[in-house]
Motif scaffolding. Structure first.
Motif, PDB file in Angstrom:
ATOM      1  N   GLU A 213       0.817  -1.209   0.000  1.00 52.98           N
ATOM      2  CA  GLU A 213       0.000   0.000   0.000  1.00 52.98           C
ATOM      3  C   GLU A 213       0.852   1.259   0.000  1.00 52.98           C
ATOM      4  OE1 GLU A 213      -2.789  -0.063   3.185  1.00 52.98           O
ATOM      5  OE2 GLU A 213      -3.419  -2.135   2.819  1.00 52.98           O
ATOM      6  N   LYS A 214       2.019   1.193   0.643  1.00 52.35           N
ATOM      7  CA  LYS A 214       2.881   2.373   0.771  1.00 52.35           C
ATOM      8  C   LYS A 214       4.336   1.923   0.789  1.00 52.35           C
ATOM      9  CE  LYS A 214       1.742   5.419   3.860  1.00 52.35           C
ATOM     10  NZ  LYS A 214       1.572   6.081   5.178  1.00 52.35           N
ATOM     11  N   VAL A 215       5.197   2.759   0.236  1.00 58.78           N
ATOM     12  CA  VAL A 215       6.641   2.520   0.241  1.00 58.78           C
ATOM     13  C   VAL A 215       7.328   3.772   0.764  1.00 58.78           C
ATOM     14  CG1 VAL A 215       8.694   2.068  -1.141  1.00 58.78           C
ATOM     15  CG2 VAL A 215       6.589   0.853  -1.646  1.00 58.78           C
ATOM     16  N   ARG A 216       8.195   3.609   1.743  1.00 58.50           N
ATOM     17  CA  ARG A 216       8.938   4.733   2.304  1.00 58.50           C
ATOM     18  C   ARG A 216      10.309   4.814   1.640  1.00 58.50           C
ATOM     19  NH1 ARG A 216       7.383   2.643   7.699  1.00 58.50           N
ATOM     20  NH2 ARG A 216       5.444   3.685   8.318  1.00 58.50           N
ATOM     21  N   VAL A 217      10.642   6.007   1.165  1.00 56.95           N
ATOM     22  CA  VAL A 217      11.947   6.275   0.559  1.00 56.95           C
ATOM     23  C   VAL A 217      12.538   7.495   1.254  1.00 56.95           C
ATOM     24  CG1 VAL A 217      11.256   5.290  -1.658  1.00 56.95           C
ATOM     25  CG2 VAL A 217      10.986   7.726  -1.266  1.00 56.95           C
ATOM     26  N   ASP A 218      13.833   7.714   1.029  1.00 54.71           N
ATOM     27  CA  ASP A 218      14.531   8.791   1.756  1.00 54.71           C
ATOM     28  C   ASP A 218      15.102   9.843   0.810  1.00 54.71           C
ATOM     29  OD1 ASP A 218      16.413   7.242   0.570  1.00 54.71           O
ATOM     30  OD2 ASP A 218      17.697   7.029   2.330  1.00 54.71           O
ATOM     31  N   VAL A 228      10.688   5.438 -11.992  1.00 55.69           N
ATOM     32  CA  VAL A 228      10.254   4.729 -10.785  1.00 55.69           C
ATOM     33  C   VAL A 228       8.935   5.301 -10.280  1.00 55.69           C
ATOM     34  CG1 VAL A 228      10.883   4.150  -8.414  1.00 55.69           C
ATOM     35  CG2 VAL A 228      12.627   4.141 -10.209  1.00 55.69           C
ATOM     36  N   THR A 229       8.793   6.622 -10.310  1.00 53.89           N
ATOM     37  CA  THR A 229       7.550   7.242  -9.862  1.00 53.89           C
ATOM     38  C   THR A 229       6.382   6.822 -10.751  1.00 53.89           C
ATOM     39  OG1 THR A 229       8.821   9.127  -9.050  1.00 53.89           O
ATOM     40  CG2 THR A 229       6.449   9.427  -9.316  1.00 53.89           C
ATOM     41  N   ALA A 230       6.614   6.757 -12.060  1.00 53.97           N
ATOM     42  CA  ALA A 230       5.546   6.321 -12.963  1.00 53.97           C
ATOM     43  C   ALA A 230       5.174   4.857 -12.713  1.00 53.97           C
ATOM     44  CB  ALA A 230       5.991   6.513 -14.408  1.00 53.97           C
ATOM     45  N   ALA A 231       6.168   4.011 -12.408  1.00 50.44           N
ATOM     46  CA  ALA A 231       5.870   2.607 -12.108  1.00 50.44           C
ATOM     47  C   ALA A 231       5.027   2.473 -10.852  1.00 50.44           C
ATOM     48  CB  ALA A 231       7.175   1.821 -11.973  1.00 50.44           C
ATOM     49  N   PHE A 232       5.361   3.227  -9.819  1.00 49.05           N
ATOM     50  CA  PHE A 232       4.565   3.183  -8.590  1.00 49.05           C
ATOM     51  C   PHE A 232       3.146   3.701  -8.837  1.00 49.05           C
ATOM     52  CE2 PHE A 232       8.661   3.296  -6.014  1.00 49.05           C
ATOM     53  CZ  PHE A 232       8.525   1.985  -5.592  1.00 49.05           C
ATOM     54  N   VAL A 237       0.642   2.399  -5.898  1.00 50.10           N
ATOM     55  CA  VAL A 237       1.412   2.333  -4.655  1.00 50.10           C
ATOM     56  C   VAL A 237       1.760   3.753  -4.240  1.00 50.10           C
ATOM     57  CG1 VAL A 237       3.520   1.504  -3.552  1.00 50.10           C
ATOM     58  CG2 VAL A 237       2.340   0.066  -5.216  1.00 50.10           C
ATOM     59  N   THR A 238       1.466   4.099  -2.991  1.00 51.01           N
ATOM     60  CA  THR A 238       1.767   5.422  -2.466  1.00 51.01           C
ATOM     61  C   THR A 238       3.232   5.488  -2.046  1.00 51.01           C
ATOM     62  OG1 THR A 238      -0.494   5.643  -1.659  1.00 51.01           O
ATOM     63  CG2 THR A 238       1.146   7.150  -0.750  1.00 51.01           C
ATOM     64  N   VAL A 239       3.926   6.545  -2.456  1.00 51.84           N
ATOM     65  CA  VAL A 239       5.329   6.752  -2.106  1.00 51.84           C
ATOM     66  C   VAL A 239       5.402   7.819  -1.020  1.00 51.84           C
ATOM     67  CG1 VAL A 239       7.608   7.434  -2.929  1.00 51.84           C
ATOM     68  CG2 VAL A 239       6.090   6.101  -4.405  1.00 51.84           C
ATOM     69  N   GLU A 240       5.940   7.464   0.131  1.00 53.51           N
ATOM     70  CA  GLU A 240       6.122   8.406   1.232  1.00 53.51           C
ATOM     71  C   GLU A 240       7.574   8.891   1.210  1.00 53.51           C
ATOM     72  OE1 GLU A 240       5.717   8.718   6.130  1.00 53.51           O
ATOM     73  OE2 GLU A 240       5.259   6.852   5.083  1.00 53.51           O
ATOM     74  N   ASP A 241       7.744  10.136   0.828  1.00 56.81           N
ATOM     75  CA  ASP A 241       9.075  10.732   0.711  1.00 56.81           C
ATOM     76  C   ASP A 241       9.468  11.305   2.068  1.00 56.81           C
ATOM     77  OD1 ASP A 241      11.426  11.771  -0.141  1.00 56.81           O
ATOM     78  OD2 ASP A 241      10.556  13.459  -1.222  1.00 56.81           O
ATOM     79  N   LEU A 242      10.388  10.662   2.746  1.00 57.82           N
ATOM     80  CA  LEU A 242      10.805  11.092   4.074  1.00 57.82           C
ATOM     81  C   LEU A 242      11.774  12.262   3.970  1.00 57.82           C
ATOM     82  CD1 LEU A 242      11.460   7.586   5.678  1.00 57.82           C
ATOM     83  CD2 LEU A 242       9.410   8.996   5.886  1.00 57.82           C
TER      84      LEU A 242
END
Length: 542
Positions: A213-218, A228-232, A237-242
Motif C-alpha cells: 500500500e505504501k513505500v517509504r523512501v529517503d 520509478v515514480t511512474a511505475a509506482f 502504490v503510495t510513495v512516502e518521501d521522508l
C-alpha cells in the motif's frame, strides 16, 4: 575570616594559619583559600564565608556561552579561556566564572543531548533522543527501501569493487521481499529490478510478494526518478518521501543494513572494516576476493536464511515466513507480463521502417518485424540496458517483442574501446595532477605565498611551443593564407584591401553600352558605371 583577611593584607598569612582555620571550621584548606579570594571582592562573603550566593547571582549558561561551546566543539576549558579574555576586555572589567563553576553550570543547564549536539552536531545529539516504535500493521501495508554499499571488496572484471545492494523489506513481518545487487553505482534500474523481485510471488521470489500500500523512501534521486515514480503510480502504490537525513524514520530497513554487516558481511573475505595489525591498516596482498557471482549467491542464500530461519526480536519467536503466513491479509497480485511492462521506461511512439526502429540515433531490429514495416509502435526500455528495447503496438498496446541493437560491436571491440578510454583517463589524471602539484615555500612570518619551481626563459618558451603545437585551436591559423582580393570593379576600403592578396582578374561579360556611329563604346564613369551619353545638335554622340 576577617582576621585571616587582615593577616593576608599585612602579608603575614601563612599556610599554618589556613590549616588551623580549616581544622576549626571542618573544611578543606582549598575551601578556605577560595573563601579568602571571594571575601577580598565581596564584603558579604567576608561576613558569612561559605554561605550560598544570593538569588540571581548564580552563573547560568547564556546564548553567548552556547555559541562558544559550539565554536570550540564542546571544549569547556577553551570556552573558559575565551570568557576570561572577554571579561578582561570589558570596561569596567568584570569577574569571569571559574572553570569549576562553568562545568557545574553546563551540567545543570544543558541536557546530555544538547552537550553532545554542541560538540558533535545533530547526529551526536540524536543518540540521546527517545524514539517511538510504530505499531505493527499487516503484511504489505508498508514497505521500506534503501541503497546500501556493502563494505566488502569483490572481484568485478579483475578490479576490486564494493557492490551496492538495493532491497525492499516488509515492516510488519521484517521479511526481505526483494533484492538487487549492482557491481557499480546503483541507479533507477536497480530500483526497478528489486521492485520486480519484491512484487512477484513465483519462484525463486515467493512466497513473499504482492503490491504494498505504501513505500517509504529517503529522497534518493533514484527512488524519485520519473521512471520509478511512474511505475509506482501505475501499480497504485503510495510513495512516502521522508525528509533528508532522518534514518530513524525508516528504522526497519536501517536495522536490516546493520544486521547484514554484523551477521553476514563481517565473515566474508575482503571485508573492508576488518581490524588488521600494523600501524597502517591495509588489505593483505595475497587476499583472495570473492567473485561478483559468488558474492551474489551468498547474499541470496543469507536472505533466504533471514526469511525462513532467523527469528527477529520484534516477532517474538517467529520467523518472517511464519509471521507472513499467519497474517490473513489478502494480497494484490500482478501478472509477470504486466509488471514487466509497468517497470520499463516509456520512450514514446516510433514508426517501424525497413531498417527497423530508430531509437537514440541507432537502429534496432527483431525477427518478428518481418512484414510489419509501416506500423506505429511504442518503445519501452530498461534504463542503461541500451542493447535491447521492448516494442508494443501503439494503438492496441499489445506486446510485439524485443528488438536488439543492429550492428552491435563485438566483445573484442568493446574491450578495446574500454582500454582506450581507460588510457585516456589515466593521461588526463596525470596531466591534472601535474598541473596541481605546485609547491610553495614554508614561511614563519605573515607574507604572501611564494610558489616554488623556477624556469628559464628558454624552458618556458619550449613548453609554451609544445603546448601550442598540441592545441588544435591554435593549429587552425586563419591568417596564414589571407583571403583573395575582391574584383577590381568593387569598391573596397583601403583598410580591408591591405589584408588581402591580389587575385587574378575576374572576367566580365561584355556589357552593351550605347555606341556612336563608328561603333565605339562609351567610356566608363568614375564608379565603374557607363557614363551618360550626350547628343549634339547633329545627332552625333559626344
Amino acid at each position: 575570616m576577617r582576621r585571616l583577611l587582615a593577616l593576608r593584607a599585612g602579608k603575614k598569612l601563612t599556610a599554618g594559619h589556613v590549616r588551623v582555620a580549616a581544622d576549626a571550621l571542618g573544611v578543606a584548606e582549598r575551601t578556605v583559600w577560595r573563601w579568602l579570594a571571594a571575601a577580598e571582592s565581596n564584603e558579604a562573603a567576608a561576613a558569612s564565608p561559605g554561605a550560598p550566593p544570593r538569588a540571581g547571582a548564580t552563573f547560568t549558561i547564556t546564548p553567548e556561552v552556547r555559541g562558544l561551546l559550539a565554536l570550540w566543539k564542546g571544549n569547556v576549558r577553551a570556552v573558559h579561556r575565551e570568557l576570561v579574555l572577554r571579561a578582561a576586555r570589558r570596561s569596567p572589567p568584570v569577574d569571569a566564572p571559574s572553570l569549576t563553576t562553568l562545568h557545574r553550570a553546563i551540567r545543570r543547564d544543558l541536557t546530555p543531548g544538547e552537550r553532545a549536539g554542541l560538540a558533535g552536531g545533530e547526529r551526536a545529539a540524536r543518540k540521546h533522543d527517545v524514539f517511538l516504535a510504530r505499531p505493527r500493521g499487516w503484511r504489505n501495508q508498508v514497505w521500506e527501501t534503501d541503497h546500501v554499499q556493502a563494505p566488502v571488496l569483490v572481484d568485478v572484471d579483475g578490479r576490486a569493487r564494493r557492490p551496492w545492494i538495493t532491497w525492499f523489506t516488509d515492516c510488519a513481518t521484517n521479511a526481505i521481499t526483494g533484492v538487487a545487487v549492482t557491481p557499480g553505482d546503483p541507479s533507477r534500474e536497480s530500483v526497478l529490478s528489486a521492485l520486480r523481485s519484491a512484487v512477484l510471488q513465483e519462484e525463486p521470489y515467493g512466497p513473499f510478494g504482492g503490491l504494498p500500500e505504501k513505500v517509504r523512501v529517503d529522497r534518493g534521486k533514484d527512488f524519485l526518478s520519473r521512471t520509478v515514480t511512474a511505475a509506482f503510480d501505475l501499480l497504485d502504490v503510495t510513495v512516502e518521501d521522508l525528509p533528508a537525513y532522518t534514518p530513524h524514520l525508516k528504522g526497519t530497513v536501517e536495522g536490516l543494513n546493520r544486521a547484514m554487516e554484523s551477521m553476514f558481511l563481517a565473515a566474508l573475505p575482503g571485508y573492508a572494516r576488518q581490524p588488521r595489525p600494523g600501524k597502517r591498516a591495509s588489505r593483505p596482498k595475497d587476499e583472495a576476493l570473492l567473485s561478483f557471482e559468488d558474492f551474489t549467491a551468498r547474499l541470496l542464500a543469507w536472505t533466504l536464511w533471514w526469511n525462513t530461519e532467523h527469528q527477529p526480536a520484534p516477532l517474538r519467536g517467529k520467523t518472517p515466513l511464519e509471521a507472513w503466513q499467519d497474517d490473513p491479509t489478502p494480497l494484490r497480485d500482478v501478472p509477470a507480463a504486466d509488471l514487466w511492462t509497468f517497470t520499463l521506461e516509456d520512450a514514446g511512439t516510433r514508426t517501424l521502417t525497413t531498417r527497423g526502429i530508430r531509437f537514440r540515433k541507432r537502429d534496432y531490429v527483431g525477427p518478428w518485424m518481418t512484414g510489419q514495416a509501416g506500423i506505429q509502435v511504442r518503445v519501452r526500455f530498461m534504463p542503461h540496458h541500451d542493447h535491447r528495447i521492448e516494442v508494443y503496438h501503439a494503438a492496441t498496446g499489445r506486446y510485439l517483442g524485443p528488438a536488439d541493437l543492429a550492428d552491435q560491436a563485438t566483445e573484442e571491440q568493446v574491450s578495446a574501446v574500454r582500454k582506450a578510454r581507460a588510457a585516456r583517463a589515466r593521461r588526463l589524471k596525470k596531466d591534472l595532477e601535474a598541473s596541481q602539484g605546485e609547491r610553495y615555500a614554508a614561511v614563519n612570518q605573515p607574507q604572501a605565498p611564494q610558489r616554488l619551481g623556477a624556469l628559464t626563459t628558454a624552458q618556458a618558451e619550449a613548453e609554451l611551443a609544445q603546448t601550442a603545437n598540441t592545441d588544435l585551436a591554435q593549429l587552425a591559423m586563419p591568417d596564414l593564407i589571407p583571403p583573395a582580393a575582391p574584383p577590381a570593379d568593387w569598391r573596397t576600403p583601403a583598410s580591408l584591401a591591405a589584408l588581402t592578396t591580389p587575385g587574378p582578374p575576374v572576367p566580365h561579360p561584355p556589357v552593351p553600352y550605347p555606341s556612336g556611329r563608328d561603333g565605339a563604346s562609351a567610356p566608363d564613369g568614375r564608379d565603374g558605371r557607363a557614363a551618360p551619353s550626350t547628343t549634339d545638335e547633329d545627332g552625333d554622340a559626344s
